[in-house]
Write an enzyme that holds these catalytic residues in place. Structure first.
Site, mmCIF file in Angstrom:
data_model
loop_
_atom_site.group_PDB
_atom_site.id
_atom_site.type_symbol
_atom_site.label_atom_id
_atom_site.label_comp_id
_atom_site.label_asym_id
_atom_site.label_seq_id
_atom_site.Cartn_x
_atom_site.Cartn_y
_atom_site.Cartn_z
ATOM 1 N N ALA A 124 0.833 -1.202 0.000
ATOM 2 C CA ALA A 124 0.000 0.000 0.000
ATOM 3 C C ALA A 124 0.869 1.254 0.000
ATOM 4 O O ALA A 124 1.989 1.252 0.511
ATOM 5 C CB ALA A 124 -0.916 0.007 1.217
ATOM 6 N N GLY A 169 0.749 -5.783 0.382
ATOM 7 C CA GLY A 169 -0.249 -5.893 -0.664
ATOM 8 C C GLY A 169 0.318 -6.355 -1.994
ATOM 9 O O GLY A 169 -0.391 -6.940 -2.813
ATOM 10 N N GLU A 172 0.311 -9.985 -1.690
ATOM 11 C CA GLU A 172 -1.095 -10.415 -1.720
ATOM 12 C C GLU A 172 -1.620 -10.427 -3.150
ATOM 13 O O GLU A 172 -2.401 -11.320 -3.531
ATOM 14 C CB GLU A 172 -1.938 -9.494 -0.838
ATOM 15 C CG GLU A 172 -1.682 -9.711 0.643
ATOM 16 C CD GLU A 172 -2.448 -8.747 1.525
ATOM 17 O OE1 GLU A 172 -3.220 -9.220 2.386
ATOM 18 O OE2 GLU A 172 -2.293 -7.516 1.357
ATOM 19 N N GLU A 192 3.096 -6.624 7.326
ATOM 20 C CA GLU A 192 2.180 -5.656 7.928
ATOM 21 C C GLU A 192 2.284 -5.554 9.439
ATOM 22 O O GLU A 192 2.024 -4.480 10.019
ATOM 23 C CB GLU A 192 0.732 -6.001 7.542
ATOM 24 C CG GLU A 192 0.360 -5.659 6.105
ATOM 25 C CD GLU A 192 0.715 -6.761 5.115
ATOM 26 O OE1 GLU A 192 0.258 -6.689 3.972
ATOM 27 O OE2 GLU A 192 1.449 -7.708 5.500
#
Length: 322
Positions: A124, A169, A172, A192
């Site tokens: 992110a 992310g 992910e 994270e």
């Protein structure tokens, strides 16, 4: 029978869902082209690509490959100034691109890669995140989760070509692909917990399904990163390659892999992916019923007849996706 299946109603629901989804593949209207603006044609590494994008949307490059790679679409992240970090605008563009691809019958395989050397996706965009009110953070995470789910649900095979760092992310995003290929020098991790949060775009669910619960917990709890070699050893990726001077070894390996998919029956590929994805979420007995429902969708197709005829005539089949 009902007890063995964990409830006949559940079985009917799962099989009905799989059958309906499979049937959708055979009844979609004509393919819809991905339109971003004025089209342009350019060449890269001796291959021709068709590329359509508005100038302000250069952060996501969508390429339809030609010649021997026809049917392969490449989505390239290109936010070099932000290490390909996911922000609101990039997520919006990704969602738009995926929405167009899922209804385009000419698309056979999708490759996700980075156009920025040394980085796949840093996760992110924390600079944007720092400016968000706390009430906005949950909404952003939901959008990221939904976008990555859309990618995971693309009906065609998807490959993540990881030539650089994939964190948070970014990993992910790769986890949502069917297959992952990485350079040995690439770094991957769900980091994270270092920021006092948890993976919020599918990481806590997809990672354990791929590498096992205990090891997934270890990596998430420690926020540890792994290189390509270790990622291969734990089953996080399918292929690891030595990086080349151009920095695109994983992408080139992904292209080779995607080309292996191209000769196969396109409808069969889509239904096979559906059967596997649905089956992995249920018990074996229900999964076999899902497979049966999906197999039934291939029986009346012209492609199946063509495959048999080509075998009889000792020639390569010419599938049309019908």
């Amino acid at each position: 029978m009902a007890a063995a299946l964990g409830g006949f109603g559940l079985l009917q629901g799962r099989v009905g869902l799989a059958a309906a989804a499979a049937a959708t593949f055979f009844s979609r209207p004509g393919c819809r082209a991905l339109v971003w603006g004025d089209g342009a044609v350019f060449s890269s590494a001796g291959r021709s690509y068709s590329f359509e994008a508005k100038e302000e949307e250069e952060e996501l490059r969508v390429r339809y490959l030609d010649d021997e790679h026809k049917g392969i679409v490449v989505l390239g992240l290109n936010r070099s100034h932000a290490r390909n970090a996911l922000n609101k605008n990039l997520l919006k563009m990704m969602s738009k691109a995926v929405d167009a691809l899922k209804s385009d019958k000419k698309v056979r395989t999708v490759i996700f890669r980075s156009e920025v050397p040394g980085i796949f996706c840093a996760g992110a965009d924390l600079k944007e995140r720092a400016k968000m009110h706390s009430s906005e953070v949950g909404s952003f995470a939901s959008k990221a989760r939904a976008t990555i789910n859309e990618m995971a649900n693309l009906p065609v095979p998807t490959i993540a070509a990881i030539d650089g760092t994939a964190l948070g992310g970014g990993l992910e995003l790769a986890l949502a692909c069917d297959i992952r290929v990485a350079a040995c020098s690439a770094k991957m991790g769900l980091v994270e917990t270092k920021l006092a949060i948890i993976p919020g775009a599918g990481g806590t669910q997809r990672l354990p399904r791929i590498i096992g619960v205990s090891l997934a917990k270890e990596l998430i709890f420690s926020a540890r990163t792994v290189d390509g070699e270790e990622a291969k050893s734990i089953g996080l990726i399918s292929h690891v390659v030595e990086q080349n001077e151009a920095g695109d070894a994983a992408y080139r390996r992904a292209l080779v892999l995607a080309r292996e998919f191209l000769p196969q029956g396109p409808l069969a590929m889509r239904v096979a992916k559906l059967a596997i994805n649905q089956g992995m979420e249920v018990d074996l007995v229900t999964g076999l019923a899902i497979e049966e429902a999906c197999y039934a969708q291939t029986i009346p197709t012209k492609d199946r007849i063509e495959g048999l005829l080509a075998f009889k005539e000792k020639r390569p089949p010419c599938y049309k996706g019908e």
